[in-house]
Design an enzyme around this catalytic site. Structure first.
Site, short mmCIF file in Angstrom:
data_model
loop_
_atom_site.label_atom_id
_atom_site.label_comp_id
_atom_site.label_asym_id
_atom_site.label_seq_id
_atom_site.Cartn_x
_atom_site.Cartn_y
_atom_site.Cartn_z
N CYS A 11 0.74 -1.00 -0.13
CA CYS A 11 0.07 -0.08 -0.04
C CYS A 11 0.88 1.30 -0.01
O CYS A 11 1.78 1.30 0.68
CB CYS A 11 -0.85 -0.05 1.30
SG CYS A 11 -1.96 1.35 1.31
N CYS A 63 -0.31 4.32 0.72
CA CYS A 63 -1.02 5.51 1.64
C CYS A 63 0.05 6.04 2.54
O CYS A 63 1.01 5.70 3.14
CB CYS A 63 -2.20 5.07 2.06
SG CYS A 63 -2.13 4.37 3.79
N HIS A 83 -6.17 4.64 5.95
CA HIS A 83 -5.83 3.70 5.27
C HIS A 83 -6.76 2.84 4.62
O HIS A 83 -6.63 2.52 3.45
CB HIS A 83 -5.03 2.45 6.30
CG HIS A 83 -4.62 1.42 5.64
ND1 HIS A 83 -3.59 1.14 4.69
CD2 HIS A 83 -5.39 0.12 5.74
CE1 HIS A 83 -3.79 -0.23 4.14
NE2 HIS A 83 -4.69 -0.71 4.82
ZN ZN Z 1 -2.08 1.99 3.55
#
Ligand code: ZN
Ligand code: MAQ
Length: 372
Positions: free
Chosen positions: A306, A308, A337
């Site tokens: 991920c 983010c 998230h």
């Molecule tokens: Zn994330």
């Protein structure tokens, strides 16, 4: 004022998945899309700037809640919902029916509407198709929903039939109550329970009235996922290809992938926000419950795949500490998230449809979960 419209940009050749674009007076919405839920004029724990950073194109707010508090007239007098919550992109509001059934103290359903007691102070109100429409227009939503009864599951066939016919009469009253030229779009909501013939009849009744888009209601009400998918398959073919299709209250990441492959364009669900506040995080390999002791000294990000803000700056250990300590930041970071995960999954699905590789995308989605 840009009128509401929908462009069907690409139809996958091997599934019903489709790539579209909704035009509203407050901006475009690329579909398939997930809409974060902001029930009381806030997506809990996220600043509007954070919502934009994670790619939110449209968010939901709720007629039932805002009607009761602070009141739709107050919001209108203060410049409308977008000004009130400092969100200049599109907003969709649900019509309140569902929330009366799930939150309010339901008193009585009649042809006129629904008599209920507020869950806040017990005050009695009559919510009608006309009032539900007027409240949404006062709030200034870009997409408003018809007033309907979300039928509980399971329900006897004759109840489903009578309720669905009532919702169709209510839908017509919503359209007739519309303020001229306010630039918003009105979506009809298909009911019919889990009965394919009643679903089809509901589609036909709504198409005769005519709406800017069509939602599937009465799902994510406790039915098995397989039942939900059967209802999608029994209903979607009866809806026009050149209008958006929105499945309300759905769902898990798996539900979204399965819905897209059956031709759904829009989704909303409290799952990513509510689970975040309970410490459950979504990842490309499944869910993790951050409170588990195994994460106490785990310096990895929630999901190494991920990109983010949370996964770039914080460890699982820190997120577990925040959660165990009851810190406000736990909800903020977990929500950031989870919403990023849902919206990034939709962005990847849109790219896969454009590349005519949604079948491979779906296969990889499940493969990543199975092999972790
Ligand atoms: Zn994330
Ligand atoms: C939010 C939501 C979830 C699930 C189902 C429904 C429904 O049937 N009707 C409305 N208006 N809203 C719904």
């Amino acid at each position: 004022m840009i009128p509401f419209s929908f462009d069907l940009l690409h139809q996958d050749t091997r599934t019903q998945a489709r790539r579209g674009r909704i035009h509203t007076s407050r901006g475009k919405i690329e579909t398939p899309i997930f809409m974060p839920v902001g029930t009381q004029a806030t997506v809990k724990g996220l600043l509007p700037e954070a919502l934009k950073e994670v790619g939110a194109q449209i968010i939901l707010a709720n007629t039932y809640h805002l009607f009761l508090r602070p009141g739709h007239q107050t919001v209108q007098d203060l410049g409308g919902l977008h000004r009130f919550m400092n969100w200049d992109r599109p907003i969709l509001t649900d019509s309140g029916g569902f929330q009366v059934f799930s939150l309010g103290q339901l008193r009585k359903i009649s042809e006129e509407g629904v008599l209920f007691q507020s869950h806040l102070d017990g005050s009695t109100h009559l919510l009608t198709p006309e009032l539900a429409t007027g409240v949404q227009e006062a709030l200034g939503a870009d997409i408003i929903m018809a007033f309907d009864e979300c039928i509980a599951y399971p329900s006897p066939r004759d109840y489903v039939q009578r309720s669905t016919d009532l919702s169709a009469r209510w839908a017509r009253r919503c359209k007739e109550a519309r303020r001229e030229g306010d630039g918003s779009a009105l979506f009809g909501i298909v009911q019919g329970g889990m009965f394919p013939d009643l679903r089809r009849k509901s589609c036909e009744d709504l198409l005769e009235i005519g709406f800017d888009g069509y939602a599937l209601g009465g799902l994510s009400v406790g039915e098995e996922a397989s039942v939900m998918y059967d209802v999608m398959e029994a209903t979607l073919p009866h809806l026009p290809h050149d209008h958006p299709r929105y499945v309300m209250g759905v769902g898990t990441p798996e539900n979204l992938i399965e819905g897209i492959s059956r031709g759904v364009d829009m989704f909303d669900c409290v799952m990513p926000t509510r689970n975040a506040r309970n410490g459950v995080l979504f990842t490309s390999f499944g869910r993790i419950s951050i409170k588990q002791a195994r994460y106490a000294r785990d310096e990895q990000p929630v999901d190494p795949a991920c990109g983010c803000y949370v996964c770039r700056n914080y460890s699982r250990a820190y997120l577990r500490h925040l959660y165990q300590s009851g810190e406000i930041l736990a909800s903020v970071l977990n929500t950031h998230h989870n919403i990023h995960y849902y919206l990034d999954l939709m962005a990847s699905a849109r790219s896969a449809i454009e590349a005519n590789s949604f079948v491979e995308f779906k296969r990889d989605f499940y493969h990543q979960r199975a092999t972790h």
